[in-house]
Design a protein around this motif. Structure first.
Motif, mmCIF file in Angstrom:
data_model
loop_
_atom_site.group_PDB
_atom_site.id
_atom_site.type_symbol
_atom_site.label_atom_id
_atom_site.label_comp_id
_atom_site.label_asym_id
_atom_site.label_seq_id
_atom_site.Cartn_x
_atom_site.Cartn_y
_atom_site.Cartn_z
ATOM 1 N N VAL A 1 0.813 -1.143 -0.049
ATOM 2 C CA VAL A 1 -0.044 0.085 -0.116
ATOM 3 C C VAL A 1 0.895 1.295 -0.021
ATOM 4 C CG1 VAL A 1 -1.642 1.296 1.407
ATOM 5 C CG2 VAL A 1 -2.030 -1.115 1.128
ATOM 6 N N GLU A 2 1.868 1.143 0.856
ATOM 7 C CA GLU A 2 2.883 2.378 0.961
ATOM 8 C C GLU A 2 3.355 2.695 -0.381
ATOM 9 O OE1 GLU A 2 5.393 1.357 4.252
ATOM 10 O OE2 GLU A 2 3.977 2.148 5.726
ATOM 11 N N LEU A 3 3.922 1.605 -1.236
ATOM 12 C CA LEU A 3 4.598 1.506 -2.425
ATOM 13 C C LEU A 3 3.671 2.196 -3.424
ATOM 14 C CD1 LEU A 3 7.101 1.261 -4.258
ATOM 15 C CD2 LEU A 3 6.312 -1.159 -4.574
ATOM 16 N N SER A 4 2.365 1.691 -3.297
ATOM 17 C CA SER A 4 1.184 2.231 -4.339
ATOM 18 C C SER A 4 1.150 3.688 -3.907
ATOM 19 C CB SER A 4 0.168 1.507 -4.283
ATOM 20 O OG SER A 4 -0.821 1.931 -4.985
ATOM 21 N N GLU A 5 1.184 4.097 -2.975
ATOM 22 C CA GLU A 5 0.778 5.673 -2.712
ATOM 23 C C GLU A 5 2.021 6.526 -3.045
ATOM 24 O OE1 GLU A 5 0.093 5.654 1.509
ATOM 25 O OE2 GLU A 5 -1.987 4.982 1.519
ATOM 26 N N LYS A 6 3.313 6.068 -2.849
ATOM 27 C CA LYS A 6 4.372 6.734 -3.323
ATOM 28 C C LYS A 6 4.382 6.662 -4.831
ATOM 29 C CE LYS A 6 7.451 5.495 0.586
ATOM 30 N NZ LYS A 6 8.806 4.516 0.958
ATOM 31 N N LEU A 7 4.139 5.655 -5.482
ATOM 32 C CA LEU A 7 4.396 5.478 -6.973
ATOM 33 C C LEU A 7 3.307 6.490 -7.580
ATOM 34 C CD1 LEU A 7 4.515 1.883 -7.861
ATOM 35 C CD2 LEU A 7 6.174 3.720 -8.256
ATOM 36 N N LYS A 8 1.731 6.634 -6.939
ATOM 37 C CA LYS A 8 0.807 7.589 -7.391
ATOM 38 C C LYS A 8 1.208 9.149 -7.163
ATOM 39 C CE LYS A 8 -4.105 8.662 -6.626
ATOM 40 N NZ LYS A 8 -3.923 10.271 -6.720
ATOM 41 N N LYS A 9 1.804 9.223 -5.975
ATOM 42 C CA LYS A 9 2.336 10.508 -5.637
ATOM 43 C C LYS A 9 3.578 11.042 -6.647
ATOM 44 C CE LYS A 9 4.185 13.265 -1.956
ATOM 45 N NZ LYS A 9 4.865 13.233 -0.361
ATOM 46 N N ALA A 10 4.295 10.091 -6.782
ATOM 47 C CA ALA A 10 5.475 10.255 -8.018
ATOM 48 C C ALA A 10 4.938 10.709 -9.309
ATOM 49 C CB ALA A 10 6.449 9.150 -8.063
ATOM 50 N N LYS A 11 3.644 9.918 -9.714
ATOM 51 C CA LYS A 11 3.121 9.954 -10.987
ATOM 52 C C LYS A 11 2.354 11.446 -11.036
ATOM 53 C CE LYS A 11 -0.172 7.640 -14.098
ATOM 54 N NZ LYS A 11 -0.962 6.376 -14.072
ATOM 55 N N ASP A 12 1.704 11.816 -10.125
ATOM 56 C CA ASP A 12 0.894 12.932 -9.972
ATOM 57 C C ASP A 12 1.989 14.322 -10.103
ATOM 58 O OD1 ASP A 12 -1.399 11.418 -9.671
ATOM 59 O OD2 ASP A 12 -1.559 11.744 -7.518
ATOM 60 N N GLU A 13 3.118 13.967 -9.251
ATOM 61 C CA GLU A 13 3.899 15.147 -9.330
ATOM 62 C C GLU A 13 4.559 15.444 -10.909
ATOM 63 O OE1 GLU A 13 6.553 18.092 -8.382
ATOM 64 O OE2 GLU A 13 4.478 17.443 -7.399
ATOM 65 N N LYS B 1 3.007 14.344 -13.606
ATOM 66 C CA LYS B 1 2.145 15.139 -14.484
ATOM 67 C C LYS B 1 2.086 16.574 -14.298
ATOM 68 C CE LYS B 1 -2.835 14.873 -15.458
ATOM 69 N NZ LYS B 1 -4.076 14.257 -14.760
ATOM 70 N N ARG B 2 2.246 17.046 -12.952
ATOM 71 C CA ARG B 2 1.980 18.434 -12.716
ATOM 72 C C ARG B 2 3.297 19.108 -13.299
ATOM 73 N NH1 ARG B 2 -0.298 16.653 -7.417
ATOM 74 N NH2 ARG B 2 2.078 16.648 -6.625
ATOM 75 N N GLN B 3 4.488 18.396 -13.235
ATOM 76 C CA GLN B 3 5.717 19.118 -13.943
ATOM 77 C C GLN B 3 5.640 19.052 -15.238
ATOM 78 O OE1 GLN B 3 8.999 16.960 -12.416
ATOM 79 N NE2 GLN B 3 8.981 17.807 -10.342
ATOM 80 N N MET B 4 5.019 18.235 -16.080
ATOM 81 C CA MET B 4 4.905 18.291 -17.233
ATOM 82 C C MET B 4 3.727 19.359 -17.823
ATOM 83 S SD MET B 4 6.874 16.303 -18.596
ATOM 84 C CE MET B 4 6.666 16.364 -20.274
ATOM 85 N N GLU B 5 2.887 19.404 -16.956
ATOM 86 C CA GLU B 5 1.780 20.570 -17.276
ATOM 87 C C GLU B 5 2.276 21.647 -17.104
ATOM 88 O OE1 GLU B 5 -1.306 19.588 -14.410
ATOM 89 O OE2 GLU B 5 -2.301 18.215 -15.746
ATOM 90 N N THR B 6 3.048 22.055 -16.243
ATOM 91 C CA THR B 6 3.873 23.520 -15.879
ATOM 92 C C THR B 6 4.928 23.636 -17.081
ATOM 93 O OG1 THR B 6 3.451 23.040 -13.510
ATOM 94 C CG2 THR B 6 5.123 24.809 -14.248
ATOM 95 N N ILE B 7 5.587 22.848 -17.566
ATOM 96 C CA ILE B 7 6.431 22.809 -18.570
ATOM 97 C C ILE B 7 5.924 23.281 -19.844
ATOM 98 C CG2 ILE B 7 8.190 21.518 -20.259
ATOM 99 C CD1 ILE B 7 9.161 20.052 -17.859
ATOM 100 N N PHE B 8 4.702 22.493 -20.091
ATOM 101 C CA PHE B 8 4.030 22.865 -21.411
ATOM 102 C C PHE B 8 3.376 24.337 -21.163
ATOM 103 C CE2 PHE B 8 3.394 18.218 -22.036
ATOM 104 C CZ PHE B 8 4.076 18.056 -23.073
ATOM 105 N N GLN B 9 3.149 24.705 -20.026
ATOM 106 C CA GLN B 9 2.546 26.125 -19.951
ATOM 107 C C GLN B 9 3.683 27.212 -20.104
ATOM 108 O OE1 GLN B 9 0.425 25.960 -15.976
ATOM 109 N NE2 GLN B 9 -0.971 24.371 -16.814
ATOM 110 N N VAL B 10 4.881 26.817 -19.627
ATOM 111 C CA VAL B 10 5.903 28.045 -19.621
ATOM 112 C C VAL B 10 6.646 27.922 -21.167
ATOM 113 C CG1 VAL B 10 6.091 27.737 -16.958
ATOM 114 C CG2 VAL B 10 7.693 26.695 -18.543
#
Length: 215
Positions: free
Chosen positions: A13-25, A27-36
């Motif tokens: 469960v902890e690994l799954s949560e870490k993977l999801k957090k890393a994936k979300d982060e 995704k946010r970084q890529m969205e920000t890069i595309f915006q700037v």
């Protein structure tokens, strides 16, 4: 009698949560890069400077020993609204969303009876804004680094093309005992598509060899 087994899935469960957090982060970084990436770097630089001034004003207001929470809230809102306006102009949608959430919370806060806890809650929300701004800075640095790397690679391609012709000229002129000045200042390898680069280089080399031999 009851027979049962127990399986500890904590690590999974902890690994799954870490993977999801890393994936979300990511995704946010890529969205920000595309915006700037399509925004003028000078505009982004001005935006970052003006935003840091507004955040500094907010922190200064919060550090003051002032129990007039209505004024504190009004100053807080004014700075957030200024940052949001600039972010909208640059298309920084992720940041706009976080700023809009703070504005909505301020608008729903009772203006007659404001507690310190409500101000504190807004400060916690402000940390999310700071995190997004840090993400924007990081994305700007990545874009700048990428662009510098691409320019460097383009220069290397240009140098390789020129050096191939330079070597032929030096070898041929040395064999024939001729002095040759090779000028290539205005040559830009980027104007040649990759599909035609090898063919044109071979043609240029042959032309250079003939020019030295017969010129």
């Amino acid at each position: 009698s009851i027979l049962f087994t127990v399986r500890d899935i904590t690590e999974a469960v902890e690994l799954s949560e870490k993977l999801k957090k890393a994936k979300d982060e990511t995704k946010r970084q890529m969205e920000t890069i595309f915006q700037v990436i399509n925004v003028n770097p000078l505009l982004l630089d001005d935006f970052i400077k003006e935003t840091e001034i507004e955040l500094s004003n907010i922190n200064k207001t919060l550090r003051e020993d002032n129990e007039d929470y209505i004024k504190t809230l009004a100053d807080f809102y004014q700075s957030i609204h200024a940052i949001k306006g600039n972010a909208i102009l640059l298309g920084l949608n992720n940041l706009v969303t976080k700023l809009h959430e703070i504005e909505d919370e301020i608008n729903t806060t009772s203006k007659n009876n404001i507690s310190f806890n409500e101000i504190l809650h807004l400060i916690i929300k402000l940390s999310n804004v700071q995190a997004e701004i840090d993400r924007i800075k990081n994305s700007i640095n990545k874009v700048i680094s990428f662009q510098a790397n691409m320019k460097s690679r383009q220069r290397n391609k240009n140098d390789l093309f020129i050096n191939a012709i330079q070597r032929v000229i030096e070898t041929t002129s040395s064999t024939l005992g001729k002095e040759v000045e090779f000028i290539s200042d205005n040559f830009n390898c980027a104007l040649i598509s990759d599909n035609h680069k090898k063919t044109l280089k071979d043609v240029f080399i042959q032309l250079a060899r003939n020019a030295v031999s017969h010129g």
